[in-house]
Design a protein around this motif. Structure first.
Motif, PDB file in Angstrom:
ATOM      1  N   PHE A  46       0.811  -1.207   0.000  1.00 19.22           N
ATOM      2  CA  PHE A  46       0.000   0.000   0.000  1.00 19.22           C
ATOM      3  C   PHE A  46       0.856   1.275   0.000  1.00 19.22           C
ATOM      4  CE2 PHE A  46       0.388   1.450   4.350  1.00 19.22           C
ATOM      5  CZ  PHE A  46       0.632   0.311   5.098  1.00 19.22           C
ATOM      6  N   MET A  47       2.098   1.143   0.440  1.00 21.45           N
ATOM      7  CA  MET A  47       2.996   2.291   0.365  1.00 21.45           C
ATOM      8  C   MET A  47       3.308   2.591  -1.101  1.00 21.45           C
ATOM      9  SD  MET A  47       3.596   3.810   3.085  1.00 21.45           S
ATOM     10  CE  MET A  47       5.070   4.727   2.732  1.00 21.45           C
TER      11      MET A  47
ATOM     12  N   ALA B 177       0.441   4.273  -2.430  1.00 21.21           N
ATOM     13  CA  ALA B 177       0.404   5.669  -1.987  1.00 21.21           C
ATOM     14  C   ALA B 177       1.340   6.510  -2.840  1.00 21.21           C
ATOM     15  CB  ALA B 177       0.798   5.752  -0.515  1.00 21.21           C
TER      16      ALA B 177
ATOM     17  N   ALA C  39       3.536  10.196   2.231  1.00 24.18           N
ATOM     18  CA  ALA C  39       3.181   8.787   2.321  1.00 24.18           C
ATOM     19  C   ALA C  39       3.588   8.223   3.671  1.00 24.18           C
ATOM     20  CB  ALA C  39       3.867   8.013   1.208  1.00 24.18           C
ATOM     21  N   THR C  40       4.778   8.612   4.076  1.00 30.82           N
ATOM     22  CA  THR C  40       5.285   8.072   5.338  1.00 30.82           C
ATOM     23  C   THR C  40       4.395   8.507   6.488  1.00 30.82           C
ATOM     24  OG1 THR C  40       7.479   8.297   4.412  1.00 30.82           O
ATOM     25  CG2 THR C  40       7.328   7.879   6.775  1.00 30.82           C
TER      26      THR C  40
ATOM     27  N   ARG D 238       1.286   9.870   6.482  1.00 28.42           N
ATOM     28  CA  ARG D 238      -0.139   9.545   6.436  1.00 28.42           C
ATOM     29  C   ARG D 238      -0.411   8.052   6.515  1.00 28.42           C
ATOM     30  NH1 ARG D 238      -2.254  13.366   1.724  1.00 28.42           N
ATOM     31  NH2 ARG D 238      -1.377  15.306   2.484  1.00 28.42           N
ATOM     32  N   HIS D 239       0.420   7.290   5.862  1.00 32.24           N
ATOM     33  CA  HIS D 239       0.097   5.861   5.812  1.00 32.24           C
ATOM     34  C   HIS D 239       1.010   4.998   6.674  1.00 32.24           C
ATOM     35  CE1 HIS D 239      -2.892   6.379   2.681  1.00 32.24           C
ATOM     36  NE2 HIS D 239      -2.102   7.340   2.241  1.00 32.24           N
ATOM     37  N   ALA D 240       2.288   5.149   6.439  1.00 30.03           N
ATOM     38  CA  ALA D 240       3.223   4.241   7.099  1.00 30.03           C
ATOM     39  C   ALA D 240       3.177   4.427   8.612  1.00 30.03           C
ATOM     40  CB  ALA D 240       4.635   4.481   6.585  1.00 30.03           C
TER      41      ALA D 240
ATOM     42  N   LYS E 104       0.978   5.771  10.520  1.00 31.35           N
ATOM     43  CA  LYS E 104      -0.294   5.403  11.105  1.00 31.35           C
ATOM     44  C   LYS E 104      -0.359   3.884  11.309  1.00 31.35           C
ATOM     45  CE  LYS E 104      -4.979   6.357   9.867  1.00 31.35           C
ATOM     46  NZ  LYS E 104      -5.739   6.875   8.743  1.00 31.35           N
ATOM     47  N   ASN E 105       0.097   3.191  10.305  1.00 35.85           N
ATOM     48  CA  ASN E 105       0.049   1.741  10.401  1.00 35.85           C
ATOM     49  C   ASN E 105       1.005   1.193  11.437  1.00 35.85           C
ATOM     50  OD1 ASN E 105      -1.668  -0.017   8.629  1.00 35.85           O
ATOM     51  ND2 ASN E 105      -1.193   1.742   7.326  1.00 35.85           N
TER      52      ASN E 105
END
Lengths: 860, 514, 317
Positions: C212-213, C216, C226-227, C229-231, C233-234
């Motif tokens: 998913f990265m 993104a 990306a880092t 918002r997504h990474a 958070k995960n």
């Protein structure tokens, strides 16, 4: 001096603790002596600061102290340990009726140079006590003052009308009487109550009131056979003098090595006992753990101990389980206890034992029993008939009345004391002294604030001291090389003697050897009970070497009464320096005095290590042991087949223990070389017994431990109780002093009584033997007679070889540059003046500057 | 209908079947590359991980140290010198080179003039100068009784082993003879002339004062050259036994060398030389000594041996229990799992410290300290292993090869231990390598706190050594330094090694920590 | 979800009860602290023990114990260390220091640990990553009391930055108190920081490499976007529960540190209670540690349960 007993109870210093806490003891004790201060500056040498002091109260002198264990309860009625004494002794939140100060121009003592002695001044009292024995004897027969007595039994004491609590509430005669009533209140079971009747300071009727309505049960020690008892009309048995007799089921019995029958039966059950009747018996037991003795209970109990082969006792052994009850009837305080109000500001004190002179004063200096009624009442709680009190466990529950008041307290962390502005002493002109060095007059108590923090690690303590954050630092072994020559190091003698207890409890030892897992072909215990063997052990150890090995600040100890004990308060003469005491040592160490030019030389030759004598004694012991069948020599090589195994009892393991045991073994190996015990006497380390160690020793279940006692340094005579009085004999409890007779020439006539009686008589109890009454208490007999008796008792006790003296306690500490002692020489009574006399070179601000100037690391 | 079918099939006559292929054997296609086993594969990967490799080397080195140091050290754990306690590293041969290492150097601040003269006294009498050099001279002006006074002090470095100088010893006559004999043979002076305390202001507790003094603090009286004036006793009436051996310089034969004590003689003895007499060698302590006077070099080895063996033992036991428990849990799942989980929950809820304490209190006296300690570690220690195994079982038990084996009728036990378990082995071994450092670390902490004491059993332990060192941390930091370094290195390497192993066994989880 | 939480909490309570019961019985089975003979306190203590049912069967004693706690919050009366004082109030006096010290060390550790972890993950396989990882490893391995001594000797003694010991008093929020707690907090934090760093780095590394990265990035986000918002958070999903675990975990692990810096906390109380065999205190502190460790596990469990329902319960084969 009655304080002795209190101290004794509180201060069983055991090796296990002293390795770790040596530093604690030194600190707490020394600080008690070393700390002092005064109030508003009237310091002439710094005359220019006089005005500024008055105007600017910002100048403060803070005494920063540290302890390892903080006081948890300083309630004068219930406190237990020496640590608990801190707020009162060092913090000075309380002060006695009288106090001791140095003699100087303001407090002159005839024929003494200033600062070489003491002077008593009234504090909470207004004047000296007035002896009213004759009057009280006539008016109050209920206090039982002996008909023959004309003085020493009753005093009136006028109270200081200016004395108040810190909040300004006056302290008057009612306070004293209320407090004593609560202290002795039979419901509260206060820990300190016995201080006021069991020792030298014995208030008339105090014991009767404190135990009112109770029966006190005590081990009969097998003294009464059934035939000696009288059967009462109710079917129960009584002693000839009317005391109740019971079977002690849940009472510690000497016969069981200090354990209880309940523990034994529950522990071993049917394997050793006939338990058929046991449940019934336990059901009949009263709350004290006693079953009253009548024919029925005797019949129930007899099979328990006689009915099982394994336990194998006969009816003749039964009396060992008997306990004797002393009944105390219900009584009221008034008219029973010899402390009553005889005026708004006057109390009358009636004593059960005569007391006069220094001892009277000393007891009134040390015993501070008053409590603040509103707090005291509020702090009492009762659950299931058991009372607890939280009085004096926090600032909120503490009401001070001394020069300082407690202002902060945090459990296990911190205490703070500040000047009590309501103390009468700031203005009464009594609290001043003339400095011996500069001749100026100063106020006492220069310290404004006393802070005391818990610092557990000696290393941290040292760092803090070097940064100027603590006032004293007790030197550790490793510090000696660095600081022993410092100008700021003070060596202080200490009263405690540490001795090795050597198991002499033959019965217990026989029992242990009989156990299934004991290999009698390889090991032996019994030999250590042979007198010759014990004598040999006494001359096996070089005491100085031991001290320098395990504890460099201390020195070798030779007798059971230490070097610091003063028998004459006025001259400061030491017991250990008397000829009687020296002779006692020579006897103990098998030294032939005639071989030396003088007694002094003979004593000087004692090191505790006498390989020549030891060899002879070990050989003698070997022969006796073979004869007694303790050991064998099957191969005829002249060497014991068994190893005499002496278990060293430890509470928890530590370096100190290891070093001690190593030393014991090493020297033993050296001395037994070439004797029949070569390599055959070994000290082994026990499992860590925790707090049980003391029981193990008492019961003879473990063989040796390094332990020590101390008492009031001014009363060597009081120490005898520790060794011959079963109530205080915590160590060699198997020694029954009542069975040992001793004859001494008193005033040209031989007097014979048992050791316990001698000790009692020496400490002021009237003892009657064959119809003659003896009392050798202080003031009742001349000092030489008392010394003779003391030395004779010491000789007897040493002669049991239950105690092998090893170490004489002492302390060395660094004093901060911030303050100085008024005198450098140590005074046995006054120490170096205590907080009263401590003076400052720097106030707090100047000190902080000085520390900063030196980069935060001071040179001493 | 199916019924019918079944019936039908049952009736197929055997002769209707024919073998498809009888002429050739069925076999897998031959592998084209050389096959590599799981372990070999892991080893290859492990070799690529530099840090783990280094860690492995360090571990081997530390293990060898633990094994060898007690053997090569001239001292055993039972050699405890009562005087040389917490003394710094000292090797006479190296000290002589003057490199400033292994010279027994220790720093003393706060040395005033009196102290300096005392050091000099030792140097002059024994010929061994304890002072290595003056580091710093301080003059502070300090108030005393309202006056300012100058406080001169020096910070000096001394050879701790020479510091002791002279000590008092009481000898039996034969020993006294033997030392004289030895002195004659070796020419080393052990016994020095006796000094009576009455000649030195009644000082009794400082055997190093051999010169005339003016007060009981030991301030020397100097002659016009600034030298000490000897105060040796010539009182033959006091002499304990005849002395017929080497005499010190300046002795015309009139000094006495012993004093009479009951049944023995007291002497002033140079401790350094007395040490040589007793041990046949000069004191040589590569890491210095601990507070019991044991050689730290070998003590660390001995403590480490115990720690490591103990840790391996704990890991092995935990591995076994945990693997079996986790396997059963993971394999059966469901209610069995839930029930067993509760048991491990309860056990894991017991705080380790409480557990250890209770075991010590209950079992310490009965079964010994070490077994009680072992129980404490095992009681909760296996749970992590069980959880891990359980997880692995969940992962593998649904996979095809397991289903296949099950279809072929493999028993539960066979499935668990022959099929699934080997797959989980890598993870388990890895976590084993990670348990070792955590056990060592807990053991160190507990022995440090003194909640348990292993000295009786193991001689010593690293935690014990550290707590011994802590007491004299300000005066002898080496006592804390060497054990700390050792244990830190050991733990770091084990952790790195464990990580490397995990990466090697489970390439997919590389870099992930759990 | 609610059902799951309730289930877990109930289970925890049962577990707590069982452990308390085990501890209680084990402690009561110990020989009671030795009472001196002829001592007036012996009578008092024995009367008290009688009231607590010392002569009854253990389960009855446990019942009395529980009843007293639930009805009166009465944990007994100390019979050695603080003779006659109420155990619960002594404990309450000790608790804040422990809590605050641990709270501060968490507050210090979380941002630092996470930041270092992120930094290392982003710079994966560079010298930054290696040095952070190595340091982390060293810090995790070296026993915390070694740090404590180093801090005390260098920062407090040689440099004089901090007081040697925690300040006395109950003003836990004052600045001077905070400063005096710092050496303790630092000693405690090193290990925690290291473990956060390690967890964060590991998680983030994995997340950064996941599909998913990639997605993104393909949809046009910058690497930073990306880092964050997504990474991040995960990866927080795993890191956050660890925070609770650590917080509660170090509370029981600070025994040594408390001793060194004279923190008037629960650890010291525990050690003293063992040494003095003050069983009422011993029981209470044991219960506390038990509760703490259970609480830690349940918080982690539940938070994982929220995040990943798959690991909630096992399934039948």
């Amino acid at each position: 001096m009655k304080k002795t007993i209190a101290l004794l109870l509180a201060i069983v210093l055991i090796v296990s603790m002293f390795a770790a806490c040596s530093n604690t003891d030194e600190n707490t004790e020394d600080n008690a002596n070393n700390t002092v201060v005064d109030n508003n500056e009237t310091d002439d040498t710094t005359g220019n600061t006089d005005d500024s002091d008055a105007a600017n109260t910002e100048v403060t002198y803070t005494y920063e102290d540290s302890v390892v264990t903080m006081a948890t309860n300083w309630n004068p009625h219930t406190y237990q340990t020496q640590d608990d004494g801190y707020p009162s002794d060092t913090g000075r939140i309380a002060i006695g009726l009288y106090d001791l100060v140095f003699n100087d121009e303001l407090h002159p003592v005839e024929g003494k140079d200033p600062f070489t002695g003491y002077k008593v001044i009234p504090e909470m009292a207004a004047s000296d006590p007035v002896d009213v024995t004759e009057q009280v004897k006539a008016e109050h027969p209920e206090f039982g003052i002996p008909e023959s007595a004309t003085s020493g039994y009753a005093y009136t004491i006028d109270l200081n009308p200016n004395a108040t609590w810190e909040d300004g509430t006056p302290i008057n005669a009612d306070t004293y009487v209320y407090s004593m009533k609560q202290l002795l209140n039979p419901d509260l079971l206060n820990y300190r109550a016995s201080d006021y009747y069991a020792g030298q300071f014995c208030i008339a009727g105090a014991e009767a009131y404190a135990n009112a309505g109770n029966t006190a049960w005590a081990d009969s020690l097998g003294a009464y056979a059934v035939a000696d008892l009288v059967k009462g009309e109710d079917g129960y048995y009584y002693t000839a003098d009317g005391k109740s007799v019971g079977i002690g089921l849940d009472i510690a019995l000497d016969w069981l090595g200090g354990d209880t029958m309940v523990n034994y039966v529950e522990g071993y059950g049917a394997d050793y006992f006939d338990v058929t009747n046991w449940e019934t018996l336990v059901g009949m037991m009263n709350e004290k753990g006693v079953v009253l003795l009548n024919d029925e209970t005797l019949a129930l109990f007899t099979p328990v101990t006689t009915g099982n082969e394994a336990w194998g006792e006969t009816e003749a052994d039964l009396p060992n389980y008997f306990v004797i009850g002393t009944d105390y009837p219900e009584v009221e305080y008034d008219g029973t206890v010899g402390l009553y109000k005889s005026g708004d500001y006057q109390i009358t004190l009636v004593l059960g034992k005569a007391l006069a002179g220094f001892n009277l004063y000393y007891n009134l200096v040390m015993n501070k029993w008053i409590v603040y009624e509103p707090y005291y009442e509020a702090c009492l709680t009762e659950t299931n008939g058991v009372w607890s009190s939280t009085y004096c466990t926090s600032v909120e529950t503490t009401m001070s009345y001394g020069p300082y008041k407690m202002t902060e307290y945090q459990t296990d962390k911190f205490m703070k004391f500040e000047k009590n502005e309501n103390w009468y002493g700031w203005t009464d002109g009594q609290h001043q002294y003339v400095d011996p060095t500069d001749g100026q007059t100063y106020d006492m108590y220069q310290t404004d604030v006393i802070e005391c923090e818990v610092v557990a690690e000696a290393a941290t303590q040292k760092l803090m001291f070097l940064k100027g954050e603590l006032m004293t630092y007790g030197l550790q072994a490793d510090d000696f090389a660095t600081y022993r020559n410092s100008d700021y190091v003070y060596f202080t003698p200490n009263e405690t003697i540490f001795f090795l207890i050597l198991n002499g409890y033959k019965d217990a030892i026989d029992g242990r050897e009989a156990a299934a897992d004991f290999d009698t072909s390889a090991y032996d215990l019994q030999t250590m009970t042979l007198l010759s063997f014990r004598k040999a052990v006494a001359v096996t150890y070089d005491k100085e070497l031991f001290a320098s090995t395990v504890s460099p600040a201390r020195s070798g100890g030779y007798g059971i009464i230490g070097n610091a004990y003063v028998y004459d308060v006025d001259t400061g003469a030491l017991y250990r320096d008397t000829d009687q005491a020296k002779q006692a040592l020579c006897d103990f160490y098998s030294v032939d005095v005639s071989a030396y030019a003088s007694l002094d030389e003979a004593v000087d030759s004692i090191t505790g290590y006498d390989p020549e004598t030891a060899k002879e004694l070990y050989t003698e012991a070997f022969n006796e042991a073979i004869e007694a069948g303790y050991i064998t020599d099957a191969d005829g090589d002249g060497i014991s087949d068994q190893t005499v195994q002496i278990e060293y009892c430890i509470s928890s393991d530590s370096d100190f223990m290891t070093q001690t045991i190593d030393y014991l073994n090493e020297k033993m190996a050296e001395v037994t070389e070439g004797t029949p015990f070569e390599g055959k006497v070994v000290f082994t380390k026990s499992a860590p017994y925790g707090n049980d160690w003391s029981d193990k020793i008492k019961a003879g279940l473990s063989d040796t431990v390094l332990a020590g006692w101390s008492g009031s340094v001014l009363d060597p005579f009081g120490l005898t109780d520790l060794y011959v009085n079963p109530s205080y004999q915590y160590d060699a409890a198997w020694f029954n002093a009542s069975t040992v007779n001793m004859t001494l020439a008193i005033d040209g006539t031989d007097v014979t009584m048992n050791l316990k009686q001698w000790s009692d008589a020496l400490n002021g109890t009237t003892v009657s033997v064959d119809g003659v009454e003896y009392n050798f208490g202080d003031g009742m007999a001349d000092v030489d007679t008392r010394l003779n008796i003391l030395a004779a008792i010491e000789t007897q006790v040493l002669g049991t070889y239950n105690y092998i003296p090893m170490l004489q306690d002492a302390g060395a500490e660094l004093l901060t540059q911030k303050a100085y002692y008024v005198i450098e020489e140590y005074n046995p009574i006054m120490g170096r003046g205590g907080i009263q006399y401590l003076r400052y070179n720097y106030d707090d601000a100047a000190w902080a500057d000085y520390v900063a100037e030196n980069g935060g690391e001071l040179q001493y | 209908m199916s019924m019918q079918n079944d019936v039908k099939f049952e009736k197929i006559p055997a002769e209707k079947f024919a073998f498809v292929q009888l002429d050739t054997n069925i076999h897998d296609k031959k592998l084209e590359t050389k096959s590599r086993g799981y372990l070999a594969d892991a080893f290859l990967r492990f070799k690529k991980n530099k840090s783990s490799l280094i860690a492995a080397v360090i571990i081997i080195f530390l293990l060898l140290f633990a094994l060898i140091s007690p053997m090569v050290s001239p001292y055993t754990i039972n050699d405890k010198d009562p005087v040389y306690t917490s003394y710094p590293p000292y090797v006479p041969a190296i000290a002589e080179l003057g490199w400033g290492i292994f010279d027994g150097a220790t720093t003393h601040a706060s040395q005033n003039d009196l102290a300096m003269s005392a050091w000099k006294g030792i140097a002059v009498e024994t010929g061994m100068n304890p002072v290595l050099g003056i580091v710093n001279v301080n003059t502070t002006y300090v108030m005393y009784r309202g006056q300012q006074k100058a406080n001169n002090t020096y910070t000096i470095e001394t050879n701790r082993y020479f510091e002791t100088g002279i000590v008092y010893r009481v000898f039996k006559y034969s020993e006294f003879e033997a030392i004289q004999q030895w002195q004659n043979e070796t020419g080393i002076q052990v016994i020095y002339p006796y000094v009576e305390s009455k000649d030195i202001c009644d000082i009794t507790d400082n055997p190093n004062i051999w010169y005339q003094v003016s007060d009981s603090k030991g301030t020397p009286v100097l002659d016009e050259n600034g030298d000490f004036i000897p105060a040796y006793s010539q009182n033959t009436a006091l002499e304990g036994a005849p002395y017929d051996s080497i005499r010190i310089e300046g002795d015309d034969g009139s000094y006495i060398y012993s004093a009479k004590k009951s049944g023995a003689v007291q002497c002033r003895v140079s401790y350094y030389n007395y040490y040589i007499y007793q041990n046949g060698m000069e004191p040589t302590y590569l890491f210095g000594t601990n507070s019991l006077g044991q050689d730290l070099f070998s003590a660390i080895g001995i403590g480490a041996r115990f720690s490591i063996i103990f840790a391996i033992l704990v890991s092995a036991i935990n591995l076994t229990i945990g693997a079996i428990y986790g396997a059963i849990q993971g394999y059966y799942g469901g209610r069995v799992d839930l029930a067993m989980d509760r048991v491990s929950d309860i056990l894991s809820g017991m705080p380790f410290i409480v557990c250890t304490t209770l075991f010590q209190l209950h079992l310490g006296q009965k079964v010994g300290v070490v077994p009680a300690f072992l129980f404490a570690f095992v009681l909760t220690g296996w749970i992590g292993m069980a959880a891990l195994t359980r997880k692995q079982f969940y992962r593998f038990k649904g996979q095809e090869f397991v289903l296949a084996a099950r279809t072929l009728g493999a028993s539960d036990r066979r499935l668990m231990f022959k099929h699934i378990f080997p797959n989980a082995l890598g993870t388990i071994i890895t976590s084993c390598a990670l348990i070792i450092p955590s056990v060592i670390s807990s053991e160190t902490q507990l022995t440090y706190l003194g909640i348990i004491n292993l000295q009786e059993f193991a001689g010593t332990s690293i935690g014990t050594l550290m707590s011994q060192g802590q007491v004299s941390m300000t005066t002898a930091p080496h006592g804390m330094f060497f054990p700390s370094i050792f244990v830190s290195l050991l733990l770091i390497s084990f952790n790195l090694f464990g990580n490397g192993l995990r990466d090697a066994f489970n390439p997919s989880t590389r870099g992930v920590d759990d | 979800m609610a059902k799951y939480v309730v289930q877990r909490v109930l289970l925890m309570l049962i577990t707590l009860l069982i452990i308390t019961c085990i501890c209680f019985v084990l402690i009561r089975m110990l020989p009671p602290a030795e009472l001196p003979l002829n001592d007036i306190h012996t009578q008092v203590i024995e009367a008290r023990r009688e009231a607590q049912g010392y002569n009854e069967p253990y389960m009855v004693q446990f019942g009395i114990f529980l009843k007293n706690i639930f009805t009166k919050w009465d944990w007994g009366i100390s019979d050695k260390l603080y003779f006659g004082q109420d155990v619960a109030s002594i404990f309450a006096e000790k608790l804040p220091a422990t809590i605050f010290v641990n709270l501060y060390s968490i507050l210090l550790s979380i941002p630092l640990g996470i930041a270092l972890g992120i930094f290392a993950a982003l710079k994966k396989n560079t010298w930054v990553d290696y040095s952070i990882s190595t340091l982390t490893m060293v810090v995790i391995s070296v026993p915390s009391f070694v740090f404590a001594f180093l801090i005390q000797y260098f920062l407090s003694y040689k440099l004089g930055w901090f007081p040697f010991l925690m300040k006395a008093g109950k003003d836990y929020l004052s600045w001077s108190m905070f400063v005096s707690m710092l050496p303790t907090v630092m000693s405690l934090s090193f290990g925690v920081i290291a473990s956060f760093t390690r967890t964060t780095r590991a998680e983030l590394t994995e997340v950064l490499t996941s599909e998913f990265m990639l997605l993104a990035r393909t949809k046009g986000l910058t690497k930073a976007q990306a880092t964050v918002r997504h990474a991040l958070k995960n990866c927080m999903v795993v890191v956050l529960p660890a925070i609770f675990g650590e917080f509660i975990g170090i509370m029981s692990g600070s025994l040594v540190i408390e001793k060194i810096f004279a923190v008037p906390g629960v650890g010291g109380l525990y050690l003293n209670a063992i040494n003095a065999r003050d069983y009422p205190i011993f029981i209470m502190v044991s219960c506390f540690y038990t509760a703490v460790s259970l609480l830690a596990s349940i918080v982690i469990d539940i938070s994982y349960g929220f995040i990943d329902p798959r690991i909630r319960m096992g399934s039948k084969k």
